[in-house]
Design a protein around this motif. Structure first.
Motif, PDB file in Angstrom:
ATOM      1  N   LEU A  65       0.850  -1.189   0.000  1.00 49.88           N
ATOM      2  CA  LEU A  65       0.000   0.000   0.000  1.00 49.88           C
ATOM      3  C   LEU A  65       0.889   1.243   0.000  1.00 49.88           C
ATOM      4  O   LEU A  65       1.702   1.435   0.894  1.00 49.88           O
ATOM      5  N   MET A  66       0.741   2.052  -1.042  1.00 50.43           N
ATOM      6  CA  MET A  66       1.589   3.228  -1.187  1.00 50.43           C
ATOM      7  C   MET A  66       0.852   4.487  -0.756  1.00 50.43           C
ATOM      8  O   MET A  66       1.401   5.354  -0.083  1.00 50.43           O
ATOM      9  N   LYS A  67      -0.402   4.569  -1.171  1.00 48.00           N
ATOM     10  CA  LYS A  67      -1.218   5.724  -0.783  1.00 48.00           C
ATOM     11  C   LYS A  67      -2.621   5.204  -0.495  1.00 48.00           C
ATOM     12  O   LYS A  67      -3.218   4.521  -1.322  1.00 48.00           O
ATOM     13  N   ASP A  68      -3.108   5.510   0.683  1.00 51.13           N
ATOM     14  CA  ASP A  68      -4.402   4.973   1.096  1.00 51.13           C
ATOM     15  C   ASP A  68      -5.558   5.835   0.580  1.00 51.13           C
ATOM     16  O   ASP A  68      -5.364   6.936   0.088  1.00 51.13           O
ATOM     17  N   TYR A  69      -6.740   5.291   0.746  1.00 49.01           N
ATOM     18  CA  TYR A  69      -7.959   5.999   0.382  1.00 49.01           C
ATOM     19  C   TYR A  69      -8.219   7.126   1.370  1.00 49.01           C
ATOM     20  O   TYR A  69      -7.955   6.974   2.561  1.00 49.01           O
ATOM     21  N   SER A  70      -8.695   8.246   0.883  1.00 48.45           N
ATOM     22  CA  SER A  70      -9.143   9.282   1.797  1.00 48.45           C
ATOM     23  C   SER A  70     -10.329   9.985   1.191  1.00 48.45           C
ATOM     24  O   SER A  70     -10.335  10.329   0.016  1.00 48.45           O
ATOM     25  N   ASN A  71     -11.343  10.123   2.001  1.00 46.14           N
ATOM     26  CA  ASN A  71     -12.577  10.734   1.559  1.00 46.14           C
ATOM     27  C   ASN A  71     -12.519  12.239   1.739  1.00 46.14           C
ATOM     28  O   ASN A  71     -12.785  13.008   0.829  1.00 46.14           O
ATOM     29  N   THR A  72     -12.114  12.659   2.926  1.00 43.61           N
ATOM     30  CA  THR A  72     -12.071  14.090   3.201  1.00 43.61           C
ATOM     31  C   THR A  72     -10.646  14.549   3.497  1.00 43.61           C
ATOM     32  O   THR A  72     -10.311  15.695   3.293  1.00 43.61           O
ATOM     33  N   LYS A  73      -9.828  13.621   3.970  1.00 44.24           N
ATOM     34  CA  LYS A  73      -8.466  13.996   4.327  1.00 44.24           C
ATOM     35  C   LYS A  73      -7.675  14.266   3.052  1.00 44.24           C
ATOM     36  O   LYS A  73      -7.632  13.446   2.147  1.00 44.24           O
ATOM     37  N   LEU A  74      -7.037  15.407   3.004  1.00 47.81           N
ATOM     38  CA  LEU A  74      -6.286  15.757   1.812  1.00 47.81           C
ATOM     39  C   LEU A  74      -4.887  15.157   1.887  1.00 47.81           C
ATOM     40  O   LEU A  74      -4.264  15.140   2.938  1.00 47.81           O
ATOM     41  N   GLN A  75      -4.421  14.665   0.760  1.00 49.58           N
ATOM     42  CA  GLN A  75      -3.066  14.123   0.690  1.00 49.58           C
ATOM     43  C   GLN A  75      -2.304  14.920  -0.351  1.00 49.58           C
ATOM     44  O   GLN A  75      -2.872  15.380  -1.325  1.00 49.58           O
ATOM     45  N   TYR A  76      -1.017  15.046  -0.111  1.00 46.20           N
ATOM     46  CA  TYR A  76      -0.210  15.855  -1.022  1.00 46.20           C
ATOM     47  C   TYR A  76       0.180  15.050  -2.254  1.00 46.20           C
ATOM     48  O   TYR A  76       0.680  13.940  -2.149  1.00 46.20           O
ATOM     49  N   SER A  77      -0.106  15.602  -3.409  1.00 44.28           N
ATOM     50  CA  SER A  77       0.311  14.967  -4.648  1.00 44.28           C
ATOM     51  C   SER A  77       1.646  15.557  -5.072  1.00 44.28           C
ATOM     52  O   SER A  77       1.736  16.748  -5.358  1.00 44.28           O
ATOM     53  N   ASN A  78       2.679  14.710  -5.101  1.00 47.94           N
ATOM     54  CA  ASN A  78       4.010  15.166  -5.512  1.00 47.94           C
ATOM     55  C   ASN A  78       4.020  15.617  -6.968  1.00 47.94           C
ATOM     56  O   ASN A  78       4.784  16.485  -7.345  1.00 47.94           O
ATOM     57  N   THR A  79       3.172  14.990  -7.754  1.00 53.55           N
ATOM     58  CA  THR A  79       3.156  15.320  -9.173  1.00 53.55           C
ATOM     59  C   THR A  79       2.450  16.635  -9.426  1.00 53.55           C
ATOM     60  O   THR A  79       2.952  17.503 -10.126  1.00 53.55           O
ATOM     61  N   LEU A  80       1.273  16.761  -8.843  1.00 47.72           N
ATOM     62  CA  LEU A  80       0.464  17.951  -9.121  1.00 47.72           C
ATOM     63  C   LEU A  80       0.806  19.116  -8.206  1.00 47.72           C
ATOM     64  O   LEU A  80       0.343  20.230  -8.411  1.00 47.72           O
ATOM     65  N   LYS A  81       1.649  18.847  -7.180  1.00 48.70           N
ATOM     66  CA  LYS A  81       2.045  19.879  -6.216  1.00 48.70           C
ATOM     67  C   LYS A  81       0.826  20.521  -5.548  1.00 48.70           C
ATOM     68  O   LYS A  81       0.738  21.736  -5.426  1.00 48.70           O
ATOM     69  N   LEU A  82      -0.113  19.697  -5.192  1.00 47.05           N
ATOM     70  CA  LEU A  82      -1.271  20.240  -4.481  1.00 47.05           C
ATOM     71  C   LEU A  82      -1.876  19.150  -3.599  1.00 47.05           C
ATOM     72  O   LEU A  82      -1.568  17.969  -3.750  1.00 47.05           O
ATOM     73  N   TRP A  83      -2.710  19.618  -2.689  1.00 47.27           N
ATOM     74  CA  TRP A  83      -3.371  18.703  -1.764  1.00 47.27           C
ATOM     75  C   TRP A  83      -4.715  18.325  -2.342  1.00 47.27           C
ATOM     76  O   TRP A  83      -5.467  19.166  -2.799  1.00 47.27           O
ATOM     77  N   GLN A  84      -5.010  17.039  -2.307  1.00 48.78           N
ATOM     78  CA  GLN A  84      -6.305  16.594  -2.812  1.00 48.78           C
ATOM     79  C   GLN A  84      -6.721  15.307  -2.114  1.00 48.78           C
ATOM     80  O   GLN A  84      -5.891  14.599  -1.560  1.00 48.78           O
ATOM     81  N   ALA A  85      -8.013  15.039  -2.170  1.00 46.15           N
ATOM     82  CA  ALA A  85      -8.501  13.787  -1.608  1.00 46.15           C
ATOM     83  C   ALA A  85      -8.146  12.679  -2.592  1.00 46.15           C
ATOM     84  O   ALA A  85      -8.207  12.873  -3.798  1.00 46.15           O
ATOM     85  N   HIS A  86      -7.731  11.546  -2.079  1.00 47.60           N
ATOM     86  CA  HIS A  86      -7.372  10.411  -2.930  1.00 47.60           C
ATOM     87  C   HIS A  86      -8.386   9.307  -2.698  1.00 47.60           C
ATOM     88  O   HIS A  86      -8.272   8.540  -1.756  1.00 47.60           O
ATOM     89  N   LYS A  87      -9.398   9.270  -3.577  1.00 46.50           N
ATOM     90  CA  LYS A  87     -10.502   8.323  -3.372  1.00 46.50           C
ATOM     91  C   LYS A  87     -10.218   6.985  -4.045  1.00 46.50           C
ATOM     92  O   LYS A  87     -10.987   6.503  -4.873  1.00 46.50           O
ATOM     93  N   ALA A  88      -9.081   6.447  -3.704  1.00 46.44           N
ATOM     94  CA  ALA A  88      -8.637   5.178  -4.269  1.00 46.44           C
ATOM     95  C   ALA A  88      -7.482   4.688  -3.417  1.00 46.44           C
ATOM     96  O   ALA A  88      -7.045   5.408  -2.521  1.00 46.44           O
TER      97      ALA A  88
END
Ligand SMILES: [Zn+2]
Length: 192
Positions: A65-88
């Motif tokens: 598991l590299m990046k967990d699911y998050s519904n509301t918690k924002l995770q930092y995307s190294n590629t996009l350089k922004l915080w976003q929810a990762h629904k996967a």
């Protein structure tokens, strides 16, 4: 008693205090407005009704598991350089690792999307669609194919441009009646 000289003297003596008091009052007003207008936290009131009987096979024989699911918690995307929810969930694996059908199902879509790369959507019944993304270009299934649990539906790639800096991985999303739900509801990633 109130004449110009008195007023002048008053401000000469207390001018700074008046300015100070006004500043404080202004500050309180701004803070109050900010608190009152504060946007409500983004929360999803959608509560999935999960059929506990449904258990997925592992989508990869060997995965981390590299990046967990998050519904509301924002995770930092190294590629996009922004915080976003990762629904996967992102499962790290060597490029070219077999990607496996987690249940019997029907391929409803084989597509390419710039952000998510090569995608296979698998309808596994019960209102559940499994979305496999960031697959390598070599996809052995096509729309309409019936696949059995455990069969290979693709290979791990790094085609998702939005997650390019994360390296080769499987981006696995689960939709229940069209809404993203936590894949952990159906998968056991705890031992991985
Ligand atoms: Zn992902």
């Amino acid at each position: 008693m109130i004449n110009k000289t008195n007023v002048k003297n008053f401000f000469k003596t207390y001018g700074y205090w008046v300015a100070f008091a006004l500043s404080i009052a202004l500050l309180i007003t701004i803070v109050t407005i900010a608190i009152v207008n504060k946007p409500a936290p983004i929360e999803e009131d959608f509560t999935p009704v999960v059929n506990e009987e449904i258990k997925f096979a592992d989508p990869l024989a060997d995965m981390a598991l590299m990046k967990d699911y998050s519904n509301t918690k924002l995770q930092y995307s190294n590629t996009l350089k922004l915080w976003q929810a990762h629904k996967a969930v992102d499962l790290a694996a060597e490029e070219g690792t077999d990607v496996i059908a987690v249940l019997d199902g029907t391929v409803t879509e084989v597509t390419y999307n710039y952000l998510m790369g090569n995608i296979v959507k698998l309808d596994v019944g019960g209102g559940i669609t499994v979305v496999y993304a960031s697959l390598a270009s070599d996809i052995p299934v096509k729309q309409g194919d019936a696949v059995t649990k455990g069969s290979v539906i693709g290979k791990v790639g790094k085609t998702a441009k939005s997650e390019a800096s994360d390296g080769a991985h499987l981006h696995l999303e689960v939709l229940l009646n069209g809404e993203s739900v936590d894949p952990n509801l159906y998968l056991d990633l705890s031992a991985k």
